[in-house]
Design a protein around this motif. Structure first.
Motif, PDB file in Angstrom:
ATOM      1  N   ALA A  63       0.808  -1.189   0.000  1.00 17.92           N
ATOM      2  CA  ALA A  63       0.000   0.000   0.000  1.00 17.92           C
ATOM      3  C   ALA A  63       0.859   1.264   0.000  1.00 17.92           C
ATOM      4  CB  ALA A  63      -0.872   0.010   1.273  1.00 17.92           C
ATOM      5  N   MET A  64       2.033   1.167   0.605  1.00 21.13           N
ATOM      6  CA  MET A  64       2.751   2.401   0.894  1.00 21.13           C
ATOM      7  C   MET A  64       3.634   2.915  -0.238  1.00 21.13           C
ATOM      8  SD  MET A  64       1.795   3.908   3.463  1.00 21.13           S
ATOM      9  CE  MET A  64       0.105   3.456   3.538  1.00 21.13           C
ATOM     10  N   LYS A  85      -1.945  -6.613  -3.551  1.00 21.80           N
ATOM     11  CA  LYS A  85      -1.944  -7.806  -2.698  1.00 21.80           C
ATOM     12  C   LYS A  85      -3.129  -8.703  -3.053  1.00 21.80           C
ATOM     13  CE  LYS A  85       0.734  -5.537   0.822  1.00 21.80           C
ATOM     14  NZ  LYS A  85       0.944  -4.988   2.133  1.00 21.80           N
ATOM     15  N   GLN A  98       6.423 -12.241  -1.503  1.00 25.61           N
ATOM     16  CA  GLN A  98       7.114 -11.166  -0.772  1.00 25.61           C
ATOM     17  C   GLN A  98       7.460 -11.622   0.644  1.00 25.61           C
ATOM     18  OE1 GLN A  98       4.388  -8.320   0.764  1.00 25.61           O
ATOM     19  NE2 GLN A  98       5.873  -6.668   0.975  1.00 25.61           N
ATOM     20  N   TYR A 102       9.136  -8.684   8.835  1.00 32.31           N
ATOM     21  CA  TYR A 102       8.078  -9.008   9.809  1.00 32.31           C
ATOM     22  C   TYR A 102       6.848  -9.668   9.188  1.00 32.31           C
ATOM     23  CZ  TYR A 102       6.815  -4.560   7.785  1.00 32.31           C
ATOM     24  OH  TYR A 102       6.566  -3.566   6.888  1.00 32.31           O
ATOM     25  N   ASP A 122       9.748   2.792  -3.901  1.00 30.13           N
ATOM     26  CA  ASP A 122       9.062   2.288  -2.712  1.00 30.13           C
ATOM     27  C   ASP A 122       9.365   3.216  -1.544  1.00 30.13           C
ATOM     28  OD1 ASP A 122       7.363   0.651  -1.292  1.00 30.13           O
ATOM     29  OD2 ASP A 122       8.566  -1.159  -1.476  1.00 30.13           O
ATOM     30  N   ASP A 123       8.579   3.057  -0.488  1.00 37.64           N
ATOM     31  CA  ASP A 123       8.763   3.913   0.691  1.00 37.64           C
ATOM     32  C   ASP A 123       9.983   3.513   1.506  1.00 37.64           C
ATOM     33  OD1 ASP A 123       7.434   1.513   1.335  1.00 37.64           O
ATOM     34  OD2 ASP A 123       6.552   2.369   3.133  1.00 37.64           O
ATOM     35  N   SER A 126      14.135  -2.516   3.857  1.00 36.16           N
ATOM     36  CA  SER A 126      14.683  -3.003   5.121  1.00 36.16           C
ATOM     37  C   SER A 126      15.484  -4.266   4.834  1.00 36.16           C
ATOM     38  CB  SER A 126      13.545  -3.244   6.108  1.00 36.16           C
ATOM     39  OG  SER A 126      14.048  -3.771   7.288  1.00 36.16           O
ATOM     40  N   THR A 127      14.784  -5.390   4.570  1.00 38.82           N
ATOM     41  CA  THR A 127      15.518  -6.591   4.135  1.00 38.82           C
ATOM     42  C   THR A 127      15.759  -6.551   2.624  1.00 38.82           C
ATOM     43  OG1 THR A 127      13.514  -7.846   3.660  1.00 38.82           O
ATOM     44  CG2 THR A 127      14.372  -7.968   5.914  1.00 38.82           C
ATOM     45  N   GLY A 128      14.960  -5.782   1.893  1.00 38.66           N
ATOM     46  CA  GLY A 128      15.029  -5.768   0.426  1.00 38.66           C
ATOM     47  C   GLY A 128      14.198  -6.875  -0.215  1.00 38.66           C
ATOM     48  N   THR A 130      10.976  -7.341  -0.528  1.00 38.44           N
ATOM     49  CA  THR A 130       9.875  -6.888  -1.392  1.00 38.44           C
ATOM     50  C   THR A 130      10.418  -6.455  -2.754  1.00 38.44           C
ATOM     51  OG1 THR A 130       8.721  -6.123   0.579  1.00 38.44           O
ATOM     52  CG2 THR A 130       7.945  -5.246  -1.538  1.00 38.44           C
TER      53      THR A 130
HETATM   54  O1  LIG Z   1      12.676  -4.392   2.461  1.00 38.02           O
HETATM   55  P1  LIG Z   1      11.551  -5.175   3.034  1.00 38.02           P
HETATM   56  O2  LIG Z   1      11.954  -5.940   4.274  1.00 38.02           O
HETATM   57  O3  LIG Z   1      10.886  -6.052   2.021  1.00 38.02           O
HETATM   58  O4  LIG Z   1      10.455  -4.150   3.586  1.00 38.02           O
HETATM   59  C1  LIG Z   1       9.969  -3.091   2.810  1.00 38.02           C
HETATM   60  C2  LIG Z   1       8.512  -3.220   2.482  1.00 38.02           C
HETATM   61  O5  LIG Z   1       7.747  -3.260   3.717  1.00 38.02           O
HETATM   62  C3  LIG Z   1       6.641  -2.386   3.582  1.00 38.02           C
HETATM   63  O6  LIG Z   1       5.577  -3.008   2.939  1.00 38.02           O
HETATM   64  P2  LIG Z   1       4.517  -3.958   3.657  1.00 38.02           P
HETATM   65  O7  LIG Z   1       4.585  -5.291   3.012  1.00 38.02           O
HETATM   66  O8  LIG Z   1       4.647  -3.900   5.154  1.00 38.02           O
HETATM   67  O9  LIG Z   1       3.133  -3.387   3.192  1.00 38.02           O
HETATM   68  P3  LIG Z   1       2.410  -1.978   3.239  1.00 38.02           P
HETATM   69  O10 LIG Z   1       3.059  -1.164   2.151  1.00 38.02           O
HETATM   70  O11 LIG Z   1       1.016  -2.372   2.915  1.00 38.02           O
HETATM   71  O12 LIG Z   1       2.609  -1.363   4.607  1.00 38.02           O
HETATM   72  C4  LIG Z   1       7.177  -1.273   2.696  1.00 38.02           C
HETATM   73  O13 LIG Z   1       6.125  -0.566   2.070  1.00 38.02           O
HETATM   74  C5  LIG Z   1       8.064  -1.991   1.712  1.00 38.02           C
HETATM   75  O14 LIG Z   1       7.362  -2.374   0.530  1.00 38.02           O
END
Ligand SMILES: O=P(O)(O)OC[C@H]1O[C@H](OP(=O)(O)OP(=O)(O)O)[C@H](O)[C@@H]1O
Ligand SMILES: Nc1nc2[nH]cnc2c(=O)[nH]1
Length: 183
Positions: A63-64, A85, A98, A102, A122-123, A126-128, A130
């Motif tokens: 979503a973000m 999703k 994905q 967490y 993307d916003d 963290s782990t990369g 996604t």
């Molecule tokens: O580098 P990563 O560890 O993959 O984390 C990054 C992802 O986590 C969040 O998405 P999330 O799946 O939580 O969904 P959201 O955008 O709906 O909050 C964020 O928007 C990134 O897409």
């Protein structure tokens, strides 16, 4: 001049998601509110940073990625596609798996054709996980990725190719520290 992103990050709250210190910020969560001036700053910085020559689509994930993707699309007139999703079963849809720090889930890619040139934004990284899933899906479609940009890079993150970021942060249980900016 461009101080809204860094200042708001340094003030943002942290919650625990299991062992994970999850920071909560308007760009990465949409709460408590997204100030137009912050979104505009992020949009201007993205336009300045990205290589948009010949780009036919902006790709974001639900979503973000959506609000930043809309802002970039409005500024550049480049069409946007949102990786959802939810499955649509449109012809050519690609399912992606994905994994984040967490969560785990499925994403569905539509709207990209073979031979297109895209940027992916993307916003947060963290782990990369996604972004790696998204890049795999785009490669499967036969499209070229001209640039990848994340607004907030959380620590070291390898996605298997070069990318750009606006700010780099460190997160502890006590808060967020901005360790680098690209503006
Ligand atoms: O580098 P990563 O560890 O993959 O984390 C990054 C992802 O986590 C969040 O998405 P999330 O799946 O939580 O969904 P959201 O955008 O709906 O909050 C964020 O928007 C990134 O897409
Ligand atoms: N808001 C937010 N999004 C994330 N995506 C990956 N890690 C995080 C985090 O700590 N906070």
């Amino acid at each position: 001049m461009f101080n809204k992103l860094t200042e708001s990050l340094e003030k943002c709250p942290i919650v625990k998601r299991g062992e994970y210190n999850y920071f909560i910020h308007p760009v990465s969560d949409g709460v408590p509110i997204v100030e137009p001036s912050l979104l505009r700053e992020v949009a201007v910085l993205m336009v300045k940073s990205l290589d948009l020559e010949g780009v036919t689509k902006i790709v974001v994930a639900e979503a973000m990625g959506i609000h930043i993707g809309v802002a970039l699309s409005l500024m550049t007139d480049i069409p946007l596609t949102i990786i959802r999703k939810r499955e649509y079963q449109l012809e050519g849809e690609i399912a992606l798996h994905q994994t984040t720090g967490y969560s785990k889930g499925e994403l569905y890619l539509n709207g990209i054709e073979k031979g297109e040139k895209v940027v992916v934004i993307d916003d947060v990284f963290s782990t990369g996980g996604t972004m790696k899933a998204i890049l795999k899906g785009i490669a499967e479609k036969g499209a070229e990725v001209s640039d990848v940009l994340v607004v907030i890079k959380r620590g070291e993150c390898d996605i298997g190719r070069p990318y750009k970021y606006l700010v780099e942060i460190e997160v502890t249980g006590d808060g967020v520290r901005v360790t680098d900016t690209k503006f």
